[in-house]
Every structure is written in C-alpha cells, then in structure tokens.
Scaffold this active site. Structure first.
Site, mmCIF file in Angstrom:
data_model
loop_
_atom_site.group_PDB
_atom_site.id
_atom_site.type_symbol
_atom_site.label_atom_id
_atom_site.label_comp_id
_atom_site.label_asym_id
_atom_site.label_seq_id
_atom_site.Cartn_x
_atom_site.Cartn_y
_atom_site.Cartn_z
ATOM 1 N N ARG A 152 0.842 -1.197 0.000
ATOM 2 C CA ARG A 152 0.000 0.000 0.000
ATOM 3 C C ARG A 152 0.880 1.251 0.000
ATOM 4 N NH1 ARG A 152 -2.939 -2.687 4.626
ATOM 5 N NH2 ARG A 152 -4.533 -3.964 3.642
ATOM 6 N N ASP B 284 -16.120 -3.796 -3.936
ATOM 7 C CA ASP B 284 -16.104 -5.075 -3.214
ATOM 8 C C ASP B 284 -17.526 -5.628 -3.258
ATOM 9 O OD1 ASP B 284 -14.004 -6.348 -0.882
ATOM 10 O OD2 ASP B 284 -16.085 -7.035 -0.817
ATOM 11 N N CYS C 73 -3.141 -14.327 -3.120
ATOM 12 C CA CYS C 73 -2.772 -14.734 -1.760
ATOM 13 C C CYS C 73 -3.013 -16.234 -1.557
ATOM 14 C CB CYS C 73 -3.519 -13.906 -0.722
ATOM 15 S SG CYS C 73 -5.300 -14.044 -0.846
HETATM 16 N N1 SAH Z 1 -7.314 -5.489 -0.729
HETATM 17 C C1 SAH Z 1 -7.890 -5.694 0.575
HETATM 18 C C2 SAH Z 1 -8.059 -7.146 0.929
HETATM 19 C C3 SAH Z 1 -8.891 -7.937 -0.043
HETATM 20 S S1 SAH Z 1 -9.641 -9.365 0.639
HETATM 21 C C4 SAH Z 1 -7.063 -4.946 1.613
HETATM 22 O O1 SAH Z 1 -6.063 -4.317 1.262
HETATM 23 O O2 SAH Z 1 -7.429 -4.975 2.780
HETATM 24 C C5 SAH Z 1 -10.683 -9.899 -0.635
HETATM 25 C C6 SAH Z 1 -11.994 -9.154 -0.761
HETATM 26 O O3 SAH Z 1 -12.626 -9.602 -1.970
HETATM 27 C C7 SAH Z 1 -13.017 -9.403 0.333
HETATM 28 O O4 SAH Z 1 -13.336 -8.166 0.952
HETATM 29 C C8 SAH Z 1 -14.251 -9.974 -0.365
HETATM 30 O O5 SAH Z 1 -15.483 -9.447 0.134
HETATM 31 C C9 SAH Z 1 -14.028 -9.519 -1.789
HETATM 32 N N2 SAH Z 1 -14.646 -10.330 -2.853
HETATM 33 C C10 SAH Z 1 -14.744 -11.677 -2.935
HETATM 34 N N3 SAH Z 1 -15.302 -12.047 -4.114
HETATM 35 C C11 SAH Z 1 -15.548 -10.902 -4.798
HETATM 36 C C12 SAH Z 1 -16.099 -10.620 -6.101
HETATM 37 N N4 SAH Z 1 -16.494 -11.597 -6.901
HETATM 38 N N5 SAH Z 1 -16.191 -9.335 -6.472
HETATM 39 C C13 SAH Z 1 -15.786 -8.330 -5.649
HETATM 40 N N6 SAH Z 1 -15.266 -8.545 -4.428
HETATM 41 C C14 SAH Z 1 -15.140 -9.805 -3.998
#
Ligand code: SAH
Length: 390
Positions: A209, A247, A334
């Site tokens: 970030r 999201d 991840c």
């Molecule tokens: N980038 C974030 C962490 C991502 S975790 C950070 O820096 O904190 C992954 C996220 O993807 C979760 O919040 C989950 O709700 C979302 N997610 C899962 N499937 C998804 C989809 N099909 N479209 C959009 N978001 C999704």
C-alpha cells in the site's frame, strides 16, 4: 510416540515442520492435540509437536530433544517473535500500530496466528494442539508484551477443524477493547475483529500500500476487492485524482466509507461500489490509470488450482483490457497453492490475451512480520506484480 517408516525421516532432518500421516509406521495411542515425540525407524529422536487427525499428523514445535513444550517454551518463542517485529521497526511505532506478531511456521509455531491492533492481540488457532495450549499462549503473550497489551481476543471459531468437536466461541479471553482503531503508516482504520474477515484487517499488504501511494499522484484509481479500503486510503493520501473502491460485500463497502471519512472527512474524490468485480469491470465506463486487483484466495487446495488460475487469468486479462495506455496495475494472489512461477505465467498469459505490451516494475511479497520459514517455502503465500500496461 510416533515411529516413521524407513526413509521418511528425511524431511524432518531438513527441518520441515510437518509429518504427514502416510509417513507413520506406528504410534502409541494419542489424543488429538497432544504433544508427541516423532522418532525415525531406528528409534532416533527427530522432533516433538502437536498431534492431529488428518493428513498433517504432526505440526513440529521443536527439533531439540531437550526442549519441553511448556510455559517457558511459549514464552521463549513469543519473545523471539516480538524481537523480530522490533527489528522490523514495528514495535513502539506510533505511526504503525498493526502488525502480525506470530505467523505460524514462519515463527516456528505452526497452527498459531496472532495479530496486534494497537494494544489488542487477536489470536487465531488453526490446530487442536494450539487450542489446548491456549492458557500457556495467553500467559506468554501477556508476559512478553507487558503494558503494551490490554486485551486478548480469541477468534478461532472458523479456523479449527470442525470434526475435532471443540466448539470454540469467539470472545475476549483477557481484558476488553472499547475502541477498535489502529494505524498503518499514519492512516487510521478500524479493524473489526469481531465481525470482520480473518482477524479484521489485512496487515500483509502494508508495504505494498505504501508503494501504491508513491504511484498515485494525479491518477484515476480503481481498487478492486477493496475490503475495508486499505489501498484506497493510500491512493487518496498519495494525491489521486479519483478513487473508486469495489467489493462484493456491502459490509466491506460500508467500512471503506467509514475509513475514508475517518481519515479525510467528506472526500469528493472517493466513491465505493458494492458489486461483483467481474461485473463491474464488464460495465465500467470510467477510465482508470491505476488499478489494484487483490482478490481472495481462489484456490485453498491444489485440487482446484487449475480453475483458480483460470479465474485469476480472466480477471487480469479484463483489467489489462480496460486500463488506459501507460496505466499501472497492482495485481496479487494470496493463494498458498499458487507458486510464484504459476502466478507470473498466469499474468503473462493474461497480458497476451489482452494484447497489451506489459513490463514488470516490481515483484512484491509479504512483509517481515509474515516471515517465511526457509524449510517451509509453502509459507510464501502473497505474490504481487506491479505492471506498466502500454
Ligand atoms: N485489498 C484488501 C483485501 C482484499 S480481501 C485490503 O487491502 O485490505 C478480498 C476481498 O474480496 C473481500 O473483501 C471480499 O469481500 C471480496 N470479494 C470476494 N469475491 C468478490 C467478487 N467476486 N467481487 C468483488 N469482491 C469480492
């Protein structure tokens, strides 16, 4: 005691911290979660660890025959883990008050994860043995951190094997936090360890970030899979022209909005959308110069690896199709089962599918508070590439 089949001692002699059930010749009756000694076929001591029913039969805690697994053991391991975070500049740092104190195998404590949010420790137990040892672990945490700790929250409901019948309940086991707030490089956020995903925040993206902040000036940014808006907050502080956070979870979008407001007040440059990422990109009319793709682990197991790679590929190809010429893409995986090479090949194929010229600017991974045990390369789960897409 567990005796291995002939030849099966090799991986333990190389300090790999797991014993697979197929390597066992015979064993004395043991309860799940019990401390067991593992010996070679010739009777020689190899390791000591937690026994569990399943394909990973023993998670090794020590390779030292004279080391007992007791209060002193946990105190020692936790003191080491704390020292490592101090080395990394994460202890007593008023600008960053969230970090991972224990990362399983990386800290020679397989089955245990501890995240620190200001003065609260959020503990996740992934093995029956760690669950059984929780009084020792909680005491060791308090001894190690002293006044820097005021509460311990155990969040193991979703991480322990259901079949073990432990029925854990997420709750404070010591102290209580009235306020949930922590800082990452000077940005405030509210990790909701009671209702949020994992322990409430993804501390593993801290350095990535910070890198994004350096690229954000004047850019139109799209943060896909934003969760609580981590990357969005740094893009805003970095001087982005606009930031769109996406999201599929309504709750995540709500938290993103709150985090933006906490740091920037009413922020006209930011908008958040509760939508599926694929759907969003399919219909996007806004042009973006900087995109972040940080999806959840599409593959939790090797058996679904192929499908997961296909999912990642489709996602990356789509992003590369819509990003403006000369745009920057931060793309991550991840999934522990996706190797660095597989990830890179997937991105390469996506670039070819999108028919764009692409250069790699940075190769990213997890930070020092998620250490990788050199004998357990599986611990290197976070992979990222920063790409210039012409
Ligand atoms: N980038 C974030 C962490 C991502 S975790 C950070 O820096 O904190 C992954 C996220 O993807 C979760 O919040 C989950 O709700 C979302 N997610 C899962 N499937 C998804 C989809 N099909 N479209 C959009 N978001 C999704």
């Amino acid at each position: 005691m567990i005796r291995l089949k002939p030849g099966k001692e090799q991986s333990l002699l190389r300090f790999h911290p797991w014993v697979f059930s197929g390597a066992i010749a015979r064993m004395d009756p043991a309860e799940e979660g019990e401390i067991v000694d593992v010996v070679a076929s010739n009777g020689e001591f190899l390791a000591r660890g937690h026994y569990q029913i399943g394909s990973i039969a023993v998670r090794v805690l020590t390779f030292d025959k004279d080391e007992a697994i007791d209060q002193n053991f946990y105190r020692g391991r936790l003191a080491q883990a704390y020292e490592l975070r101090r080395d990394a500049g994460l202890v007593g740092n008023s600008e960053t008050t969230a970090y991972r104190l224990v990362f399983g195998e990386g800290d020679s404590l397989p089955g245990l994860v501890v995240d620190i949010y200001d003065t609260t420790a959020v503990v996740q137990m992934h093995s029956v043995g760690m669950w059984k040892d929780r009084p020792l672990i909680e005491q060791a945490l308090r001894d190690t951190m002293g006044d820097a700790l005021t509460a311990i929250y155990n969040k193991s409901e979703g991480t322990l094997p259901f079949k073990a019948g432990l029925n854990p309940i997420n709750s404070y086991v010591w102290g209580h936090a009235d306020k949930k707030e922590a800082k990452e490089n000077g940005i405030f956020f509210t990790p909701d360890w009671e209702k949020g995903q994992k322990t409430g925040f993804f501390v593993d993206q801290r350095e990535n970030r910070a890198l994004l902040e350096r690229y954000a000036r004047g850019k139109r940014v799209c943060n896909m899979f934003c969760y609580t808006g981590g990357f969005s907050l740094f893009a805003l502080r970095g001087g982005a022209e606009l930031v769109h956070s996406v999201d599929s979870s309504e709750r995540a979008i709500e938290l993103t909005r709150q985090n933006v407001e906490r740091n920037f007040g009413q922020e006209p440059r930011h908008e958040a959308f509760a939508e599926d990422a694929f759907h969003y990109m399919e219909h996007a009319t806004q042009k973006y110069d900087l995109m972040v793709l940080d999806p959840p682990a599409f593959a939790k197991h090797v058996s679904v690896l192929r499908n997961a790679l296909k999912g990642y590929r489709r996602l990356n190809a789509k992003a590369m199709q819509i990003i403006e010429p000369g745009g920057i893409l931060f793309t991550f995986s991840c999934s522990q089962v996706v190797s660095k090479e597989e990830f890179r090949t997937m991105v390469f194929t996506a670039a070819a599918m999108a028919h764009r010229r692409v250069a790699i600017l940075h190769q990213l991974t997890q930070p020092a508070d998620h250490p990788i045990n050199i004998y357990h390369p599986e611990g290197e789960y976070l992979k990222g590439l920063v790409l210039k897409v012409y």
